[in-house]
Scaffold this motif. Sequence first.
Motif, PDB file in Angstrom:
ATOM      1  N   LYS A   1       1.752 -29.318  35.567  1.00 51.92           N
ATOM      2  CA  LYS A   1       0.833 -30.390  35.974  1.00 51.92           C
ATOM      3  C   LYS A   1      -0.519 -30.225  35.282  1.00 51.92           C
ATOM      4  CE  LYS A   1       2.144 -31.705  40.683  1.00 51.92           C
ATOM      5  NZ  LYS A   1       1.714 -31.550  42.076  1.00 51.92           N
ATOM      6  N   THR A   2      -1.000 -28.961  35.250  1.00 48.13           N
ATOM      7  CA  THR A   2      -2.294 -28.672  34.623  1.00 48.13           C
ATOM      8  C   THR A   2      -2.257 -29.054  33.147  1.00 48.13           C
ATOM      9  OG1 THR A   2      -2.495 -26.830  36.150  1.00 48.13           O
ATOM     10  CG2 THR A   2      -4.028 -26.881  34.304  1.00 48.13           C
TER      11      THR A   2
ATOM     12  N   GLN B   1      -2.234 -32.762  32.691  1.00 45.96           N
ATOM     13  CA  GLN B   1      -3.554 -33.362  32.928  1.00 45.96           C
ATOM     14  C   GLN B   1      -4.468 -33.128  31.725  1.00 45.96           C
ATOM     15  OE1 GLN B   1      -4.566 -35.307  35.320  1.00 45.96           O
ATOM     16  NE2 GLN B   1      -6.787 -35.306  35.009  1.00 45.96           N
ATOM     17  N   ILE B   2      -4.402 -31.942  31.126  1.00 47.34           N
ATOM     18  CA  ILE B   2      -5.240 -31.644  29.954  1.00 47.34           C
ATOM     19  C   ILE B   2      -4.842 -32.569  28.799  1.00 47.34           C
ATOM     20  CG2 ILE B   2      -5.695 -29.906  28.157  1.00 47.34           C
ATOM     21  CD1 ILE B   2      -5.463 -27.770  30.389  1.00 47.34           C
TER      22      ILE B   2
ATOM     23  N   THR C   1     -23.283 -29.508  30.275  1.00 48.29           N
ATOM     24  CA  THR C   1     -22.136 -28.625  30.024  1.00 48.29           C
ATOM     25  C   THR C   1     -20.804 -29.328  30.279  1.00 48.29           C
ATOM     26  OG1 THR C   1     -22.113 -27.764  32.284  1.00 48.29           O
ATOM     27  CG2 THR C   1     -23.513 -26.618  30.713  1.00 48.29           C
ATOM     28  N   ASN C   2     -20.837 -30.610  30.717  1.00 45.44           N
ATOM     29  CA  ASN C   2     -19.552 -31.273  30.955  1.00 45.44           C
ATOM     30  C   ASN C   2     -18.902 -31.649  29.618  1.00 45.44           C
ATOM     31  OD1 ASN C   2     -20.228 -33.960  30.158  1.00 45.44           O
ATOM     32  ND2 ASN C   2     -21.030 -34.456  32.186  1.00 45.44           N
ATOM     33  N   PRO C   3     -17.614 -31.984  29.635  1.00 42.80           N
ATOM     34  CA  PRO C   3     -16.914 -32.189  28.355  1.00 42.80           C
ATOM     35  C   PRO C   3     -17.447 -33.393  27.578  1.00 42.80           C
ATOM     36  CG  PRO C   3     -15.365 -32.104  30.214  1.00 42.80           C
ATOM     37  CD  PRO C   3     -16.725 -32.123  30.796  1.00 42.80           C
ATOM     38  N   ILE C   4     -18.184 -34.281  28.240  1.00 39.14           N
ATOM     39  CA  ILE C   4     -18.656 -35.484  27.548  1.00 39.14           C
ATOM     40  C   ILE C   4     -19.874 -35.162  26.671  1.00 39.14           C
ATOM     41  CG2 ILE C   4     -19.672 -37.770  27.933  1.00 39.14           C
ATOM     42  CD1 ILE C   4     -17.630 -37.619  30.501  1.00 39.14           C
ATOM     43  N   TYR C   5     -20.817 -34.387  27.202  1.00 39.01           N
ATOM     44  CA  TYR C   5     -21.972 -33.985  26.384  1.00 39.01           C
ATOM     45  C   TYR C   5     -21.653 -32.717  25.594  1.00 39.01           C
ATOM     46  CZ  TYR C   5     -24.107 -37.545  29.176  1.00 39.01           C
ATOM     47  OH  TYR C   5     -24.375 -38.748  29.779  1.00 39.01           O
TER      48      TYR C   5
ATOM     49  N   ARG D   1      -3.347 -35.486  29.007  1.00 40.20           N
ATOM     50  CA  ARG D   1      -3.682 -36.876  29.318  1.00 40.20           C
ATOM     51  C   ARG D   1      -5.186 -37.133  29.127  1.00 40.20           C
ATOM     52  NH1 ARG D   1      -0.976 -37.941  34.420  1.00 40.20           N
ATOM     53  NH2 ARG D   1      -2.730 -36.895  35.372  1.00 40.20           N
ATOM     54  N   THR D   2      -5.996 -36.112  29.461  1.00 41.14           N
ATOM     55  CA  THR D   2      -7.452 -36.275  29.345  1.00 41.14           C
ATOM     56  C   THR D   2      -7.888 -36.366  27.888  1.00 41.14           C
ATOM     57  OG1 THR D   2      -7.680 -34.968  31.353  1.00 41.14           O
ATOM     58  CG2 THR D   2      -9.671 -35.322  30.066  1.00 41.14           C
TER      59      THR D   2
END
Lengths: 494, 182
Positions: free
Chosen positions: B3-4, B7-8, B64-68, B10-11
């Motif tokens: 599942k993990t 999800q990775i 620090t989030n994946p977007i920035y 799919r993201t």
Amino acid sequence: MGLKDWLAVSVPFADDPAIRRLRVGAPEWRRLAEDVAASGGRLLALWGQDATAGHPAVFAAYQTAAGLWVGELRRDVPEAPDDSYPGLQDLYPFAGRLQRAIRDLHGLRSSDPDDRPWLRHPAAQAYEFVRVEGDGVHEIPVGPVHAGIIEPGHFRFSVVGEKVLRLEARLGYTHKGIERRFADFGALDGCRLAARVSGDSAVAFSWAYCIALEAQWRVAIPRRAQWLRALALELERIANHLGDLGALGNDAGFAFGLAQFSRLKERVLRATESTLGQRYPMDWVVPGGVAHELPGAAATALDRCLADVVAESGVLRGIYDEHAGVRDRFAGTGAIAPELAARLGLAGLAGRASGQAHDLRIDLRYPPYEELRPAICGALSGDVAARVAVRFDELQESCRLVRRILAGLPSGDSRVAILPPSSDGFGIGAVEGWRGPVLVALATAAGGRIRRCHPHDPSWQNWPALEHAVIDNIVPDFPLINKSFNLSYSGHDL
Amino acid sequence: MLKTLRQIRRTGIVSEPVPAPDDALRIRAALEGRILGILGRALAVRMVDAGSCNGCELEVNALTNPIYNIEGLGVHFVASPRHADLLLVSGPVTVAMREPLLRVYEATPDPKLVVAVGDCGCDGGIFGCGGPSLGAVANVIPVDVAVPGCPPNPNRLLAGILAALDPSAALDVGQESRGRAE
């Protein structure tokens, strides 16, 4: 006396029968506290004022079965020979620090024995931590500057090996004189300062402030404005819960959780910005309503975003639940049993995770929640796992509420004009923020000046409980336990 | 585990392009090109909250989030000032945080950069300067770049950090600190 007798001598605030004021002398101050405790009520806030606000006094706000009560004890007529007012720490343990803060800020002393300074840090005086003696006991001092991107505070651990025997927090490092600063603002502008008492709870504080102001100025705000305030409050809850769920996964060694939840949080913040004009709605709730109307297409995009958040957080919850390492770190860690939670007055989200079924949205049924009817979320185990589970449940419930608001938003104005009356006023506003019950007590003078404003963050209730939660846990679990409460320093330090 | 991984997958990669350094944020040209040559684009940042409402910390965390994806730029947050090249400081500086902030500044090895964060870090913001609030970060330690905003959004923070770091910008910008942002 029973609650009924107190009810008979109380007077309603601004014609609201559910919020009542009791002017008491010193013996009744104590008896009121005892009777409320005996009836299962809880202390919500305790604050003081000095002569700059008219007369010196201490106030206590209680949540009782009969509504919100505010006891007032004037201190310009000293009764006790040592000039101290009766302390309430034995009835409500967290009152001790509030009383120490009142002494720091207003010079009014309680009869409770601990009179160490709390919010003020006198330069010439070393703080006396409670020492733990014995073979192999040593102390670990941490802070005020912490290793992560968080607020400043000092923690003193007494440990044997890696087991925590005792934790004592020393706060007050972000004390910036907020209460006194309010007096520099007009009552209409004070809302902006209220929103910045604790930035993560901006909507909760600004809404509570506006309730207090609108009640005393007898302004009825439109139904649409109430719904739009609730929209922002639930978005604030969603954003904070998403942030915490990611950080909790990370603190359990599961960086995947942080990456996923911080991505979802960013999506919500951007949808919030498109809808309310700010990523963090600092200036959304304003006296008389909300800042502006929703832009045309924003509602559809927000609804779609939240539908995705519901679906994706469901998948992520499954992953957290099935991950053996994460479960091992969450379950049984930092537990506060329901009996202890009741004794400590554990509030808000952390309280609900320890069986304390309090939620002001449901208990006080303030508009628009009497129509929206949120479901209360709770758990009994009181550990990190319970606080995670309550966040997951509330996340789903808040997404449902926001989507319900977007679908059924009443028509009409979103703001009414509001003018200061020609007399003094005093009002109380209480809102269930994402962390717990937020209360604002506001006294205004004729012409719209602020005489006195006290904002109360639920972190006051929960910081002492954190010290209990870590007992017998290991030092490396402290960041995880601390994050599971995620308390505010700024909201507490004022 | 499956599942993990699903999800990775799919993201996918969600990181966005970097904003340009914003020289309008620069208030002090403190560093010689030599120093920036040493730092290059591998920058260790230490965050210090000197008394904020915690709004600025929320947006610094968002970096620090994946977007920035600030780590993807070679910028990472460190746990000790002794490991840091740059201090990110939010304000207003409180009386109780003055001493800890000075000690953090002293513990940070030279050469070092300081970026003041938020309206309160720039000039005390809504809390002003008086009583337990000492106002701007620049009232306590030297500041290179100040990023206004309440709170400043992550792109603005990133632009401010890059402005402190970018050697080409350092050549263009003239004189010593004026103390605070406009």
